[in-house]
Design a protein around this motif. Structure first.
Motif, PDB file in Angstrom:
ATOM      1  N   LEU A  93     -59.809 -22.311  23.108  1.00 51.40           N
ATOM      2  CA  LEU A  93     -61.188 -21.598  23.309  1.00 51.40           C
ATOM      3  C   LEU A  93     -60.382 -19.826  23.398  1.00 51.40           C
ATOM      4  O   LEU A  93     -59.849 -19.157  24.369  1.00 51.40           O
ATOM      5  N   GLY A  94     -59.706 -20.073  21.875  1.00 52.52           N
ATOM      6  CA  GLY A  94     -59.385 -18.316  21.844  1.00 52.52           C
ATOM      7  C   GLY A  94     -60.188 -17.786  22.059  1.00 52.52           C
ATOM      8  O   GLY A  94     -59.207 -16.432  22.569  1.00 52.52           O
ATOM      9  N   GLY A  95     -61.781 -17.161  21.857  1.00 52.41           N
ATOM     10  CA  GLY A  95     -62.044 -15.769  22.540  1.00 52.41           C
ATOM     11  C   GLY A  95     -62.874 -16.439  23.426  1.00 52.41           C
ATOM     12  O   GLY A  95     -62.659 -16.072  24.815  1.00 52.41           O
ATOM     13  N   HIS A  96     -64.127 -16.406  23.413  1.00 52.42           N
ATOM     14  CA  HIS A  96     -64.799 -16.668  24.643  1.00 52.42           C
ATOM     15  C   HIS A  96     -66.046 -17.843  24.430  1.00 52.42           C
ATOM     16  O   HIS A  96     -66.482 -18.422  23.250  1.00 52.42           O
ATOM     17  N   THR A 139     -70.252 -10.652  21.965  1.00 55.38           N
ATOM     18  CA  THR A 139     -70.074 -10.840  20.933  1.00 55.38           C
ATOM     19  C   THR A 139     -69.802  -9.736  20.108  1.00 55.38           C
ATOM     20  O   THR A 139     -71.475  -9.436  19.866  1.00 55.38           O
ATOM     21  N   VAL A 140     -69.485  -9.597  18.918  1.00 52.68           N
ATOM     22  CA  VAL A 140     -69.977  -7.787  18.458  1.00 52.68           C
ATOM     23  C   VAL A 140     -69.550  -8.923  16.804  1.00 52.68           C
ATOM     24  O   VAL A 140     -69.210  -8.575  15.939  1.00 52.68           O
ATOM     25  N   SER A 144     -64.940 -11.763  19.322  1.00 52.81           N
ATOM     26  CA  SER A 144     -64.997 -11.970  20.327  1.00 52.81           C
ATOM     27  C   SER A 144     -64.987 -10.907  21.546  1.00 52.81           C
ATOM     28  O   SER A 144     -63.358 -10.389  20.783  1.00 52.81           O
ATOM     29  N   LEU A 145     -65.462  -9.413  21.753  1.00 53.52           N
ATOM     30  CA  LEU A 145     -64.121  -9.044  21.792  1.00 53.52           C
ATOM     31  C   LEU A 145     -64.767  -8.502  23.498  1.00 53.52           C
ATOM     32  O   LEU A 145     -65.134  -9.469  24.860  1.00 53.52           O
ATOM     33  N   THR A 156     -67.936   0.069  24.590  1.00 55.20           N
ATOM     34  CA  THR A 156     -67.117   0.801  24.106  1.00 55.20           C
ATOM     35  C   THR A 156     -66.001  -0.185  23.799  1.00 55.20           C
ATOM     36  O   THR A 156     -66.074  -0.999  24.767  1.00 55.20           O
ATOM     37  N   ILE A 157     -65.764  -1.246  22.546  1.00 51.32           N
ATOM     38  CA  ILE A 157     -64.799  -1.663  22.835  1.00 51.32           C
ATOM     39  C   ILE A 157     -63.131  -1.018  21.771  1.00 51.32           C
ATOM     40  O   ILE A 157     -63.100  -0.163  21.210  1.00 51.32           O
TER      41      ILE A 157
END
Length: 215
Positions: A93-96, A139-140, A144-145, A156-157
């Motif tokens: 699960l690399g992101g979320h 998530t944008v 996944s950020l 902000t990201i």
């Protein structure tokens, strides 16, 4: 289920507008490998179902509800899109945890480039702000950020060169819409706590009636 790790930057090759829906044709050599009718592919964070697959392209029907609640309605032939196939059981699960169910849309407010990364400010609908927290996940456009800073109507990201080069977030400009999906765990926790509070209030005994004092 997706993880928000974009596999490739694809392209919309055609859009057919129907009475209450649209049919998109999308080019993506990576995500179409082995694809078949009924498979799911996330397009800018929206889970779509493969209707047809030919070569390195697939078609997907997008109903009016999805067009109204996401930024897909603004896409046209030539638009670049983030593509991801569902995660397989047993994969990392690399992101979320990402469902591909967009909660709302925001806009790119500003970009601040740096030598090795770029800070991007995104507007946030009021009804989603309680789910976005500093150092939490968001998530944008299907990416996944980690949230750098969270305000009442923005967050902000920080984007690394890989994200800038391999996703639409590298080309989005101020005013451009983006799809937002907040952390599903936050929504479930809110619902469970709300149900518990409601149950506790309903179970509380009614106050005893006041009794007249006796001499």
């Amino acid at each position: 289920m997706f993880t928000g790790i974009v596999e490739e930057l694809g392209e919309i090759t055609a859009v057919e507008n129907l009475d209450d829906a649209s049919r998109f044709r999308v080019r993506g050599p990576v995500v179409t490998e082995g694809a078949k009718h009924g498979d799911s592919i996330a397009v800018n964070g929206v889970c779509l179902t493969v209707v047809e697959h030919e070569g390195d392209e697939f078609t997907a029907d997008v109903m009016a509800e999805t067009l109204n609640r996401s930024s897909l309605g603004a896409l046209a032939a030539g638009s670049r899109v983030n593509l991801e196939r569902p995660t397989a059981v047993g994969d990392r699960l690399g992101g979320h945890i990402v469902q591909g169910h967009v909660d709302g849309t925001g806009e790119i407010v500003e970009r601040k480039p740096s030598e090795n990364w770029e800070i991007v400010k995104v507007s946030l609908p009021a009804d989603l702000s309680r789910y976005v927290v500093e150092k939490g996940s968001v998530t944008v456009d299907g990416v996944s950020l980690t949230v750098v800073d969270a305000g009442p109507d923005y967050f902000t990201i920080s984007l690394i060169p890989t994200t800038l080069a391999l996703t639409t977030l590298g080309i989005k400009q101020p005013g451009d819409p983006v799809n937002l999906e907040v952390d599903i765990i936050a929504k479930y926790v809110e619902r469970m706590l709300g149900d518990r509070a409601h149950a506790g209030s309903a179970a509380a005994p009614a106050p005893a009636p006041a009794q007249e004092a006796t001499k």
